[in-house]
Design a protein around this motif. Sequence first.
Motif, PDB file in Angstrom:
ATOM      1  N   ARG A   1      97.639  68.965 -17.107  1.00 44.47           N
ATOM      2  CA  ARG A   1      97.549  67.614 -16.925  1.00 44.47           C
ATOM      3  C   ARG A   1      98.001  66.986 -15.618  1.00 44.47           C
ATOM      4  NH1 ARG A   1      96.355  63.807 -20.555  1.00 44.47           N
ATOM      5  NH2 ARG A   1      94.931  65.540 -21.212  1.00 44.47           N
TER       6      ARG A   1
ATOM      7  N   GLN B   1      95.784  68.159 -12.759  1.00 42.59           N
ATOM      8  CA  GLN B   1      94.563  67.334 -12.862  1.00 42.59           C
ATOM      9  C   GLN B   1      94.611  66.188 -12.243  1.00 42.59           C
ATOM     10  OE1 GLN B   1      93.345  66.814 -16.903  1.00 42.59           O
ATOM     11  NE2 GLN B   1      92.388  68.851 -16.992  1.00 42.59           N
ATOM     12  N   ASP B   2      95.798  65.203 -12.286  1.00 42.19           N
ATOM     13  CA  ASP B   2      95.910  63.951 -11.887  1.00 42.19           C
ATOM     14  C   ASP B   2      96.347  64.146 -10.395  1.00 42.19           C
ATOM     15  OD1 ASP B   2      95.876  62.375 -14.089  1.00 42.19           O
ATOM     16  OD2 ASP B   2      97.843  62.055 -14.346  1.00 42.19           O
ATOM     17  N   ARG B   3      96.750  65.108  -9.800  1.00 42.29           N
ATOM     18  CA  ARG B   3      97.036  65.322  -8.443  1.00 42.29           C
ATOM     19  C   ARG B   3      95.564  65.429  -7.507  1.00 42.29           C
ATOM     20  NH1 ARG B   3     101.126  70.297  -7.180  1.00 42.29           N
ATOM     21  NH2 ARG B   3      99.333  70.484  -5.590  1.00 42.29           N
TER      22      ARG B   3
ATOM     23  N   GLU C   1      93.650  62.201  -7.597  1.00 46.13           N
ATOM     24  CA  GLU C   1      94.206  61.372  -6.622  1.00 46.13           C
ATOM     25  C   GLU C   1      93.941  61.787  -5.410  1.00 46.13           C
ATOM     26  OE1 GLU C   1      98.657  59.533  -5.136  1.00 46.13           O
ATOM     27  OE2 GLU C   1      98.359  60.883  -6.933  1.00 46.13           O
TER      28      GLU C   1
ATOM     29  N   LEU D   1      87.806  61.465 -17.059  1.00 47.96           N
ATOM     30  CA  LEU D   1      89.001  60.602 -16.306  1.00 47.96           C
ATOM     31  C   LEU D   1      89.731  59.831 -17.742  1.00 47.96           C
ATOM     32  CD1 LEU D   1      87.674  59.155 -13.407  1.00 47.96           C
ATOM     33  CD2 LEU D   1      88.946  61.130 -13.705  1.00 47.96           C
TER      34      LEU D   1
ATOM     35  N   SER E   1      93.613  60.431 -17.817  1.00 47.47           N
ATOM     36  CA  SER E   1      93.963  60.266 -16.637  1.00 47.47           C
ATOM     37  C   SER E   1      94.654  59.060 -16.348  1.00 47.47           C
ATOM     38  CB  SER E   1      93.004  60.802 -15.469  1.00 47.47           C
ATOM     39  OG  SER E   1      93.620  60.512 -14.144  1.00 47.47           O
ATOM     40  N   SER E   2      95.826  59.122 -15.326  1.00 45.08           N
ATOM     41  CA  SER E   2      96.671  57.783 -14.945  1.00 45.08           C
ATOM     42  C   SER E   2      96.021  57.120 -14.090  1.00 45.08           C
ATOM     43  CB  SER E   2      98.111  58.402 -14.489  1.00 45.08           C
ATOM     44  OG  SER E   2      97.836  59.309 -13.464  1.00 45.08           O
ATOM     45  N   LEU E   3      94.745  57.685 -13.485  1.00 41.69           N
ATOM     46  CA  LEU E   3      94.004  56.928 -12.473  1.00 41.69           C
ATOM     47  C   LEU E   3      92.650  56.404 -13.108  1.00 41.69           C
ATOM     48  CD1 LEU E   3      94.584  59.343  -9.716  1.00 41.69           C
ATOM     49  CD2 LEU E   3      95.753  57.475 -10.034  1.00 41.69           C
TER      50      LEU E   3
END
Length: 276
Positions: free
Chosen positions: A223, A226-228, A231, A251, A254-256
């Motif tokens: 995870r 993935q977020d990196r 981004e 997504l 995802s934090s995004l």
Amino acid sequence: MNPAEIDDLELDLFVEALRRRHGYDFSGYVRASLKRRVQALQAISGARTVSHLTERVLHEPAFVEQVIERLSVPVSEMFRTPSLFRLLREEVVPVLASWPRITIWQAGCAHGEEVYSLAILLSECGLYDRCRIHATDFSEAALARAREGIYPLREARLYSENYLKAGGTGTLSDWYVAAYQHIKLDDRLKANISFSHHNLVADGAFAEMQLILCRNVLIYFERGLQDRVIELFRGSLARRGFLCLGSKESLAFSSLASEFETVAPGHSLYRLRHVR
């Protein structure tokens, strides 16, 4: 040691050796998947242990490309998930047409099947001459295969079926010649594609892409990684650009996620929401 009994400490040291000596960082990859691929590498190379692999990574630079080729997963096909390519044709291409120049990034291009599929789609829609497609991968062996544009003839039937389901306006054979049990794609498709090395884990962003495709790569990442990478993609997208992931990727967690909107239910095709 039996290859099925990889020791976690040995695996950690192997991953650290790859990162520190050669800059390839697999620490954020899903552990079980990474173990399976290291097991396969151990078997094919004849290494007694993972520690033996680590020793070769440290002292045999020529061995590293074989390692990267085995640890990557260059599996694809032309017009894979035809419904997604039909969606690109019907919903995304008309928006891309509003830009005077169109820049696209196919990240993790593997052996090139999907990037050539995209070139065919754009050609049939009359946009290819206005496009520049950056096809990247971290495996030089995969990039070499992609640049050739040569695939087994036995795959042509599946590729042709996918093409028609994806809304192709002719026949796939319009775009290749067959000889010696292989098909060779038309060199015109390569005109606006640049194949280059890029490591999603370590390298930086491209700028101002109207469309980014990265399909079935993130499923091998944990995870945080993935977020990196998401981004990285966000930073490479033009205002209101599109991001296309694989059918098993999303997504949703995802934090995004809030920065993107879904283009169509049931597909991992997104559009950047916010104005930057």
